[in-house]
Each structure stands twice: as C-alpha cells, then as structure tokens.
Design a protein around this motif. Structure first.
Motif, PDB file in Angstrom:
ATOM      1  N   VAL A 466      13.007 -18.310   5.295  1.00 38.55           N
ATOM      2  CA  VAL A 466      13.525 -19.505   4.623  1.00 38.55           C
ATOM      3  C   VAL A 466      14.254 -19.115   3.343  1.00 38.55           C
ATOM      4  O   VAL A 466      15.341 -19.636   3.037  1.00 38.55           O
ATOM      5  CB  VAL A 466      12.382 -20.493   4.321  1.00 38.55           C
ATOM      6  CG1 VAL A 466      12.863 -21.622   3.420  1.00 38.55           C
ATOM      7  CG2 VAL A 466      11.818 -21.058   5.611  1.00 38.55           C
ATOM      8  N   MET A 467      13.671 -18.183   2.581  1.00 40.06           N
ATOM      9  CA  MET A 467      14.294 -17.751   1.332  1.00 40.06           C
ATOM     10  C   MET A 467      15.667 -17.127   1.603  1.00 40.06           C
ATOM     11  O   MET A 467      16.659 -17.417   0.890  1.00 40.06           O
ATOM     12  CB  MET A 467      13.374 -16.741   0.644  1.00 40.06           C
ATOM     13  CG  MET A 467      13.941 -16.170  -0.643  1.00 40.06           C
ATOM     14  SD  MET A 467      14.181 -17.448  -1.881  1.00 40.06           S
ATOM     15  CE  MET A 467      15.173 -16.549  -3.068  1.00 40.06           C
ATOM     16  N   SER A 497      24.103 -24.810  11.690  1.00 34.27           N
ATOM     17  CA  SER A 497      23.051 -24.077  12.421  1.00 34.27           C
ATOM     18  C   SER A 497      22.084 -23.397  11.468  1.00 34.27           C
ATOM     19  O   SER A 497      20.855 -23.477  11.648  1.00 34.27           O
ATOM     20  CB  SER A 497      23.695 -23.031  13.341  1.00 34.27           C
ATOM     21  OG  SER A 497      24.550 -23.633  14.274  1.00 34.27           O
ATOM     22  N   MET A 498      22.607 -22.735  10.445  1.00 35.12           N
ATOM     23  CA  MET A 498      21.735 -22.062   9.485  1.00 35.12           C
ATOM     24  C   MET A 498      20.888 -23.075   8.724  1.00 35.12           C
ATOM     25  O   MET A 498      19.691 -22.847   8.479  1.00 35.12           O
ATOM     26  CB  MET A 498      22.564 -21.219   8.525  1.00 35.12           C
ATOM     27  CG  MET A 498      23.194 -19.988   9.150  1.00 35.12           C
ATOM     28  SD  MET A 498      24.253 -19.086   7.990  1.00 35.12           S
ATOM     29  CE  MET A 498      23.070 -18.680   6.703  1.00 35.12           C
ATOM     30  N   GLY A 499      21.489 -24.183   8.340  1.00 40.36           N
ATOM     31  CA  GLY A 499      20.737 -25.209   7.615  1.00 40.36           C
ATOM     32  C   GLY A 499      19.640 -25.813   8.460  1.00 40.36           C
ATOM     33  O   GLY A 499      18.512 -26.013   7.988  1.00 40.36           O
ATOM     34  N   THR A 500      19.954 -26.111   9.726  1.00 38.08           N
ATOM     35  CA  THR A 500      18.939 -26.684  10.624  1.00 38.08           C
ATOM     36  C   THR A 500      17.808 -25.701  10.871  1.00 38.08           C
ATOM     37  O   THR A 500      16.623 -26.073  10.862  1.00 38.08           O
ATOM     38  CB  THR A 500      19.591 -27.085  11.959  1.00 38.08           C
ATOM     39  OG1 THR A 500      20.643 -28.026  11.712  1.00 38.08           O
ATOM     40  CG2 THR A 500      18.562 -27.711  12.889  1.00 38.08           C
ATOM     41  N   ALA A 501      18.155 -24.423  11.090  1.00 39.48           N
ATOM     42  CA  ALA A 501      17.119 -23.399  11.287  1.00 39.48           C
ATOM     43  C   ALA A 501      16.230 -23.279  10.063  1.00 39.48           C
ATOM     44  O   ALA A 501      14.996 -23.182  10.174  1.00 39.48           O
ATOM     45  CB  ALA A 501      17.778 -22.060  11.601  1.00 39.48           C
ATOM     46  N   VAL A 507       9.560 -26.264   7.502  1.00 37.93           N
ATOM     47  CA  VAL A 507       8.506 -27.219   7.866  1.00 37.93           C
ATOM     48  C   VAL A 507       7.340 -26.495   8.534  1.00 37.93           C
ATOM     49  O   VAL A 507       6.164 -26.758   8.243  1.00 37.93           O
ATOM     50  CB  VAL A 507       9.075 -28.319   8.788  1.00 37.93           C
ATOM     51  CG1 VAL A 507       7.951 -29.176   9.359  1.00 37.93           C
ATOM     52  CG2 VAL A 507      10.051 -29.195   8.014  1.00 37.93           C
ATOM     53  N   ALA A 508       7.658 -25.547   9.439  1.00 38.93           N
ATOM     54  CA  ALA A 508       6.590 -24.779  10.088  1.00 38.93           C
ATOM     55  C   ALA A 508       5.797 -23.977   9.060  1.00 38.93           C
ATOM     56  O   ALA A 508       4.562 -23.913   9.125  1.00 38.93           O
ATOM     57  CB  ALA A 508       7.200 -23.840  11.132  1.00 38.93           C
ATOM     58  N   ALA A 509       6.497 -23.369   8.101  1.00 38.90           N
ATOM     59  CA  ALA A 509       5.807 -22.596   7.063  1.00 38.90           C
ATOM     60  C   ALA A 509       4.901 -23.479   6.225  1.00 38.90           C
ATOM     61  O   ALA A 509       3.799 -23.074   5.834  1.00 38.90           O
ATOM     62  CB  ALA A 509       6.837 -21.892   6.172  1.00 38.90           C
TER      63      ALA A 509
END
Length: 605
Positions: A466-467, A497-501, A507-509
């Motif tokens: 994420v960072m 794509s990068m923003g969505t990923a 959120v998972a983290a």
C-alpha cells in the motif's frame, strides 16, 4: 453505442463489487497465534538437560537406552536406541563417565531426520540429539560417533518428556569403554535431600481495593475497579512491609495471570511471576523472560506466604518476597522503577500459552515500594493507536471521497478554481492528503518496534505494498499526458488500476490489522463497523453508477426522438446534478459517522 455505455457501467460496477468481495474474503484470513509442544530446539538446555517447564522431574525412569556394542575404538560408529512407553520429547547426550557434569562427548549422526534432529551444544553441531515434533514415539535410533578425543569410558544420558509436567532428567544409559581402558566403577551415589517447596495456603476472601493509594500501590483495569465487587477487574497491588513486599493479583481467567517488571516497554529480560490454574488449584511460579518466547520457570524459594483462591472464573493469588534478593538470579530489586506488565492467557495441564491480547502496560516506570499510588495502563500504545487512526482516515475517508469526486462529479464541479477545475483541485488535495497520512502512519510501527516485526502476520507485507502504491500514484499523476494525447487512455487505465489495487489491499490490511493484539480493538463490533464502512462506500459507488447509466440512457432516447433535445438534456443534467449532490451529502454524513465511531473506539483503549 448503447451496448458500449452499458458495458462500461457494468465493468465499473463489477470492479466495485470485486473490490468489496476481495476485501471481505481477506477478512477471514485471521492470523492466530497457536502454542504448540516444543519443536526440539532445546540447545540452551544442553548442559543441565532439564526442561524449562517449572515442574519437578520424576525419579523412577521407565525408558531405556541400549547400544549396539559395549566397546569402541576412536572413529567407530555405534547405534544408540532410546525406547519405552510413548513419549513426546527427548534430549540425548554422551558424557565422560568419569565427569558427568562435563560437556558432551563425540557427535551423533541421524538415522531418521523426521523423528530426531542434531543440536548445537558448546558451539559444536551434533553434540546432542532431540525430537523434531511433539508426536508420540516409542523408539528412536541414532548413531554415536567416537571422535579422536573420546575418553576411555563414555556414558549415555537422556531426558525424556512424556507430557509437559511429566518428565525424567538424565536417565542413565550404558557405559561403553575402549578396549584397553581400566574397568570403570561407578562412584557411590550420594542422595541429595529433596528440596522443600514453600507452603501454599488458601485465601478465604477476595482482595479489596480500599487501601489503593493509601497503603497499596495498585494497578487496575478498568481504572478504579474493585476485585471485591467486580469479577471483570484486573487487579495488581504491592504493599510494603518493612524489608519485604506483599503482592496481590486478581483477574478473570481460566488459564493464568502474570505480571512482570521490565526496564522498557518490550517483552524480554524481565522479572515475571505467574499464577497458573491447574484443575482446581493454582501454582504460583516466578520466572524470567529472555525474549518474546516461553518464560523460563525459576525456583520458588524466594517467595513466601503464598496463597491462592478460585471463585466464579477469577484467579486470585498472593505472595511475599524481599525487596532485594542478593544472590538470587533473575529477580529484580524492587526499590527501583520499572514498567509493569499485566497479562492473562490460556493454560492446559500446567503449560501456559501465549496471551491472546496485548498485556496491560503502565504508562511510565514506577517504584512499587515508594509512595502508594493508584495507576492504570494501556493494552494499546499511543504510536500504534495513531498508526491505526491515520490509516483509517486515509483509506476509508480521504481516498474514498477523492475517488467519488473524480469519478462522478466532474460535470457537477467543473468551474475553474485556482486555474484548474474545482473537482480536480479537491481530488488532488484529498489524494495528496492520503499519501501524506500513509507515509506518516507507515513509519510509526517501525519507530515503536525498532525495526521489522515478524509477529504481525500478513499485515506489514500488505502495508508495504500500500505504501509503495500510495507514493507511486502522485508520481504517476505528475507525468499525466495532455487531454488529447494518444497516451492519455493508457495513463487513465494505469492510474485507475493502481488506485483500485491500493484501496483493496489497504482495506484487507486494515481488516488484518484490527485483530493484532497491539491495537486490541474490542470485538466483534470492530469487524461489523469495517464491513459496514466498506459496504457503505461500495453501495454509494454502485448507486451513482446506476444513476449515471440511467441518465445517459435518458439523454440518448431524447436525442433519438429529436424533440426538444437541448432543453431536455439541460433538464436531465440538472436533475442528475441535484441527485448526485444529495447522495454525496448523505455519503459524507455516513462516512463521518463511521469515522467517529472508529476513532472513539481507538481513543478509549
């Protein structure tokens, strides 16, 4: 044209639902700490061959060591067999028969590496052999190698563990000798007197907090609770009595309670005390911590007036110890200030397991023999709370609002503001804020831990991803091609794509991070709040996507009919803008509500 528009809207809805589904799926990947039987890595027990279990070894061995031959020459390889009733662990060594307290002799070679493993003792690999797993076994075979410096007479010794509190230490095996060695005679054994454990009595009534701050130094959670009236009260008190201190500890637990004195806020090199429940009794056990591992049990000889009580799921225990204990290893002097830890956890058959949540730690160092005080502590430290709060604000608030504005409000706020469209200025400000908050939050756990943590499961790995994405996004945006540049569509898809990923992984983290003991968020509502927050945002995106599709269909129908095209389109756009503004206002209210709930929970810790 209609199919193309419909396809685009379906694709966007699908990605929104996919993101929510992936985040929810990753929610179930809880990283649990499960304590097991030892894995045989008992190299630090090579010298004494005594398990660090805190129980008394049995004196009537039922296991046997046999060898393939009774004489050996230097360079020979002798088969050694350990057999007997089912056992779980063992430690096998060869010693000089004339000096059994000396270092191990020779080296071992494995026959079955699935059952046994070589240990490093005295910095030499293969000096001893131990088990590899807690599975039951009745026979183990290895080879012993006679090295060039082997003494004339060699004796095999083994420690066998049947279960945690049932074990035998240094079971004697056969003595093997070199051909020209003089007959070996075993010295007459001298029977050491059995040590007498300090007496333990039964408490007749519950502890009271009435003297806290007057005669007792007390630590309580919740603050100001009274163990005499509240079963959920975790209570630890110290009362000075001349040159000794009377300790009282109470709390709800089916396994054990413990506290420790520490020079810092980290587990390791600490003076710890445990009250371990076993059936309907409680064992009071001093110990010391050598790191983030199982405590090493020590002798109870330094403790006096031990007493305990079990009632309504609450463990209570007390003891007395001198303020200073010169000559007693691993016991701290109590006339110095320390951080104080208070923890609880599960126990089975006398064996304790890792506490399932962060210990309560005092906010500062205290001298328990000084002026009586009434203090509290926290199970979640400020840096970790700040980390969680900043990440939540960044990835559940600022980035979510920024995405909605860029996706649905370009036409609503298209007027110029400081040289750029208003929607773009707001979007850019929110996304830069997200990156800044992420960078600040990212370094806080490293400051707290002093480096990388290997105890946080997948959370730190996802956080690093994420960072990286959070830093790459604004860098990529800085090189955005002009509007009509042929490469613009490549940029748009890459940026999206990068923003969505990043959003999905963030959120998972957060789902995984909420279950880490360092934050100690109350459950299970924390999970429901996060699911509600994600569902609220995804639902808003889907609603706006459906509205945008219906609006485009309406304009297309009007255009085909060639009836009042310009006027009808203007009216449709106005209605669409009004609807979007209402949805956005409701979304912001819900977003702020979830944010307040979550931050309030973190602040209460």
């Amino acid at each position: 044209m209609e199919d193309l528009v419909y396809g685009r809207h379906c694709a966007r809805c699908f990605m929104a639902v996919l993101g929510f589904t992936l985040a929810t799926f990753l929610l179930v990947l809880y990283v649990s700490s499960v304590a097991n039987y030892p894995n045989g890595k008992v190299g630090r027990s090579c010298h004494g061959m005594v398990p660090e279990h805190g129980h008394t070894a049995h004196s009537d061995p039922v296991h046997n060591i046999s060898v393939s031959q009774m004489t050996f020459r230097r360079g020979d390889q002798i088969e050694v067999t350990l057999s007997g009733p089912p056992f779980r662990g063992f430690l096998l060594e060869a010693r000089n028969a004339e000096d059994l307290s000396g270092p191990p002799i020779g080296s071992f070679t494995l026959i079955d590496s699935q059952v046994s493993q070589l240990l490093t003792c005295e910095d030499v690999q293969g000096y001893a052999v131990s088990h590899t797993s807690p599975s039951k076994k009745t026979k183990v075979k290895v080879y012993w190698n006679a090295l060039s410096n082997a003494p004339n007479n060699v004796k095999f010794l083994v420690t066998v563990v049947e279960k945690y509190k049932t074990y035998w230490v240094k079971i004697p095996g056969p003595i093997i000798s070199q051909p020209n060695a003089l007959p070996f005679t075993t010295p007459e054994a001298t029977i050491a007197p059995l040590s007498t454990l300090p007496p333990v009595s039964h408490l007749t009534k519950s502890f009271s907090a009435s003297d806290c701050g007057n005669k007792k130094f007390c630590i309580r959670s919740p603050l100001n609770c009274d163990p005499e009236k509240e079963h959920a009260c975790f209570f630890l008190s110290f009362a000075r009595d001349d040159q000794s201190v009377v300790v009282e500890m109470s709390g709800p637990s089916q396994g054990y309670l413990s506290f420790a004195f520490s020079h810092d806020r980290w587990m390791g090199d600490d003076d710890a005390y445990l009250c371990i429940r076993e059936d309907q009794t409680v064992h009071i056990q001093p110990s010391h911590l050598t790191g983030r591992s199982h405590p090493v049990m020590d002798s109870r000889g330094a403790l006096e007036d031990m007493a305990w009580r079990l009632a309504d799921g609450v463990i209570q225990c007390s003891f007395r110890r001198n303020i200073t204990l010169p000559g007693v290893k691993n016991r701290f002097d109590l006339n110095t200030s320390y951080y104080i830890f208070l923890a609880d956890g599960a126990a089975d058959n006398g064996r304790i397991y890792k506490h399932s949540r962060q210990p309560l730690i005092t906010y500062e160092k205290h001298n328990v023999t000084g002026y009586p005080k009434n203090v509290g502590g926290s199970r979640s430290l400020f840096l970790l709370k700040t980390h969680g709060a900043l990440m939540f604000v960044a990835w559940m608030t600022t980035v979510s609002i920024g995405v909605l504005i860029a996706r649905f409000f370009k036409s609503v706020w298209s007027k110029a503001f400081l040289g750029q469209a208003a929607w773009f200025q707001v979007h850019r400000m929110l996304m830069l804020t997200t990156t800044a908050l992420t960078c600040i939050a990212f370094v806080l756990p490293f400051i707290y831990r002093g480096g990388w943590s290997s105890y946080a499961g997948y959370h730190p790995y996802l956080g690093c991803i994420v960072m990286i994405l959070a830093v790459l996004q604004p860098l990529l945006a800085a090189f955005r091609p002009p509007l009509h540049d042929p490469r613009r569509h490549i940029f748009n898809w890459t940026h999206w794509s990068m923003g969505t990923a990043a959003r999905i992984i963030a959120v998972a983290a957060m789902f995984l991070g909420m279950d880490l003991p360092g934050l100690d968020l109350p459950g299970p509502w924390k999970t429901y709040v996060m699911i509600g927050f994600v569902a609220w945002h995804v639902g808003t995106e889907i609603l706006l996507e459906i509205h945008a599709y219906r609006l485009s269909r309406k304009v297309e129908i009007l255009d085909d009919a060639r009836i009042q095209i310009l006027q009808s389109c203007t009216v449709a756009e106005a209605e669409g803008h009004a609807f979007k503004k209402v949805v956005f206002a409701v979304y912001i209210c819900g977003n702020v509500t979830f944010l307040i709930i979550f931050l309030s929970a973190i602040n209460r810790l």
